[in-house]
Design an enzyme around this catalytic site. Sequence first.
Site, PDB file in Angstrom:
ATOM      1  N   ASN A 103      -1.092  24.365  38.234  1.00  0.00           N
ATOM      2  CA  ASN A 103      -0.840  23.026  38.777  1.00  0.00           C
ATOM      3  C   ASN A 103      -0.014  22.253  37.749  1.00  0.00           C
ATOM      4  OD1 ASN A 103      -0.990  20.424  39.774  1.00  0.00           O
ATOM      5  ND2 ASN A 103      -3.193  20.186  39.425  1.00  0.00           N
TER       6      ASN A 103
ATOM      7  N   LYS B  62       1.274  19.427  37.991  1.00  0.00           N
ATOM      8  CA  LYS B  62       1.075  17.968  38.105  1.00  0.00           C
ATOM      9  C   LYS B  62       2.441  17.259  38.058  1.00  0.00           C
ATOM     10  CE  LYS B  62      -3.500  18.563  36.225  1.00  0.00           C
ATOM     11  NZ  LYS B  62      -4.637  18.027  35.519  1.00  0.00           N
TER      12      LYS B  62
ATOM     13  N   HIS C  35      -7.676  17.377  44.751  1.00  0.00           N
ATOM     14  CA  HIS C  35      -7.719  17.351  43.280  1.00  0.00           C
ATOM     15  C   HIS C  35      -8.332  16.022  42.824  1.00  0.00           C
ATOM     16  CE1 HIS C  35      -6.474  17.222  39.109  1.00  0.00           C
ATOM     17  NE2 HIS C  35      -6.397  18.530  39.174  1.00  0.00           N
TER      18      HIS C  35
ATOM     19  N   GLU D 178      -7.601  14.073  40.534  1.00  0.00           N
ATOM     20  CA  GLU D 178      -6.649  12.982  40.256  1.00  0.00           C
ATOM     21  C   GLU D 178      -6.247  12.273  41.549  1.00  0.00           C
ATOM     22  OE1 GLU D 178      -3.964  15.350  37.877  1.00  0.00           O
ATOM     23  OE2 GLU D 178      -5.555  15.488  36.374  1.00  0.00           O
TER      24      GLU D 178
ATOM     25  N   GLU E 239     -13.689  22.138  39.805  1.00  0.00           N
ATOM     26  CA  GLU E 239     -13.106  21.483  38.645  1.00  0.00           C
ATOM     27  C   GLU E 239     -13.975  20.301  38.227  1.00  0.00           C
ATOM     28  OE1 GLU E 239      -8.649  22.471  38.341  1.00  0.00           O
ATOM     29  OE2 GLU E 239      -8.868  20.616  39.420  1.00  0.00           O
TER      30      GLU E 239
ATOM     31  N   GLY F 241      -8.187  18.390  31.479  1.00  0.00           N
ATOM     32  CA  GLY F 241      -7.268  17.811  30.507  1.00  0.00           C
ATOM     33  C   GLY F 241      -7.951  17.264  29.262  1.00  0.00           C
TER      34      GLY F 241
ATOM     35  N   SER G 220      -9.463  22.663  31.561  1.00  0.00           N
ATOM     36  CA  SER G 220      -9.225  23.095  30.176  1.00  0.00           C
ATOM     37  C   SER G 220      -9.341  24.605  29.983  1.00  0.00           C
ATOM     38  CB  SER G 220     -10.156  22.338  29.211  1.00  0.00           C
ATOM     39  OG  SER G 220      -9.877  20.946  29.255  1.00  0.00           O
TER      40      SER G 220
HETATM   41  P1  PGA Z   1      -6.294  21.269  32.841  1.00  0.00           P
HETATM   42  O1  PGA Z   1      -6.151  20.794  34.351  1.00  0.00           O
HETATM   43  O2  PGA Z   1      -6.169  22.779  32.840  1.00  0.00           O
HETATM   44  O3  PGA Z   1      -5.151  20.610  32.112  1.00  0.00           O
HETATM   45  O4  PGA Z   1      -7.621  20.816  32.350  1.00  0.00           O
HETATM   46  C1  PGA Z   1      -6.739  21.510  35.397  1.00  0.00           C
HETATM   47  C2  PGA Z   1      -6.426  20.836  36.712  1.00  0.00           C
HETATM   48  O5  PGA Z   1      -6.407  19.613  36.767  1.00  0.00           O
HETATM   49  O6  PGA Z   1      -6.191  21.511  37.738  1.00  0.00           O
END
Ligand code: PGA
Length: 257
Positions: free
Chosen positions: A11, A13, A95, A97, A167, A173, A212
Site C-alpha cells: 500500500n 498510500k 483502511h 486511515e 491491521e 507506521g 510495521s
Molecule cells: P505500515 O502500514 O507497514 O507502514 O505500518 C501498513 C498499512 O497501513 O497498510
Amino acid sequence: MTARTPFVAGNWKMNTTVPVGIELARAVADATPADGVDVAVLPPFTHLARVAQVLDGTHVKVGAQNVYWEAAGAFTGEISAPMLQGLCTHVLVGHSERRNLFGDTDDDVARRLHAALSHDLRVIVAVGETESQRESELTGAVIHRQMDAAFEGVEVADVARIDVAYEPVWAIGTGRTASPDQAQEVCALIRGHLADRFGTAAHGVRILYGGSVTGGNAAELFLQADIDGGLIGGASLKPADFAAIVAAARGSATTKT
Ligand code: PGA
C-alpha cells in the site's frame, strides 16, 4: 496445514510521483518471485494506468487504495468501480486511515466493498482496533462489529474474491508491530467469524497482517496458522525490503503445508 497461496500487497498510500511509481513498480516486478506467492501494489489513483502498463505481463497485480460506491454522477473528486475496471484487479477498502482521517463508517466500507465486487474487482478489506480499544479489551468486539458490517449481504460465492487485512491501528507506521501471538489471536478470531458466517468457505479466505511489517519480522508473523501474508505500508516503498517480505511469505507457505 494450508492450501492458501500467500499474498503480499504494498500500500503505497499518498507517496511517489508518477515517474517514481513507475520505477518502483518495475523494481518490485524484478525483485519478487513469480510463483508461490501473490504480489500486488496499490499505487495512488493517478498512477494506475501507467503502473498497470508497466506491470502488464508480469506476475505483479495492481490495486486501488479506495473506491466510491456510486457508479457515476455528481460526486466531485471521487473514483468509481467502473472507472477502475481494466486499470486494476484489486481494491482496498476500510483502511484505518480512511476510517479515522476521512470519516469512513462501517456502512461506507460495506458500500465500497459491494461496489467493487459488483464490478468484478477483488477486495482487500481492512479491520483493526485502536490502542485505546485494545487497552479497554474491546479488540474482539471491534473486530466482530467491523466484520459484521463489511460482510453484510455478501454471498458465500463472493467470499473467494475477498481478502481480509488485520491491521491494529496502533501498529501502523509506528514501528510497533503486533507480536506473532497477538496477530495470530485476532486473525484466528477473524477466521472464526468468517466460518460462523460462511462455513467451510472461510478456510479459503486469506487473512493478511498489516502494521510495521519489515523484512526482519515478516517470517515469524507469516508462520502463524491464520496469517496468509501482509499488507505493507512503509516497507513497500523500498523494493529490497518489500522483496524480503514477499520472500518470507513464500517461504512460510512451504513450511506450513
Ligand atoms: P505500515 O502500514 O507497514 O507502514 O505500518 C501498513 C498499512 O497501513 O497498510
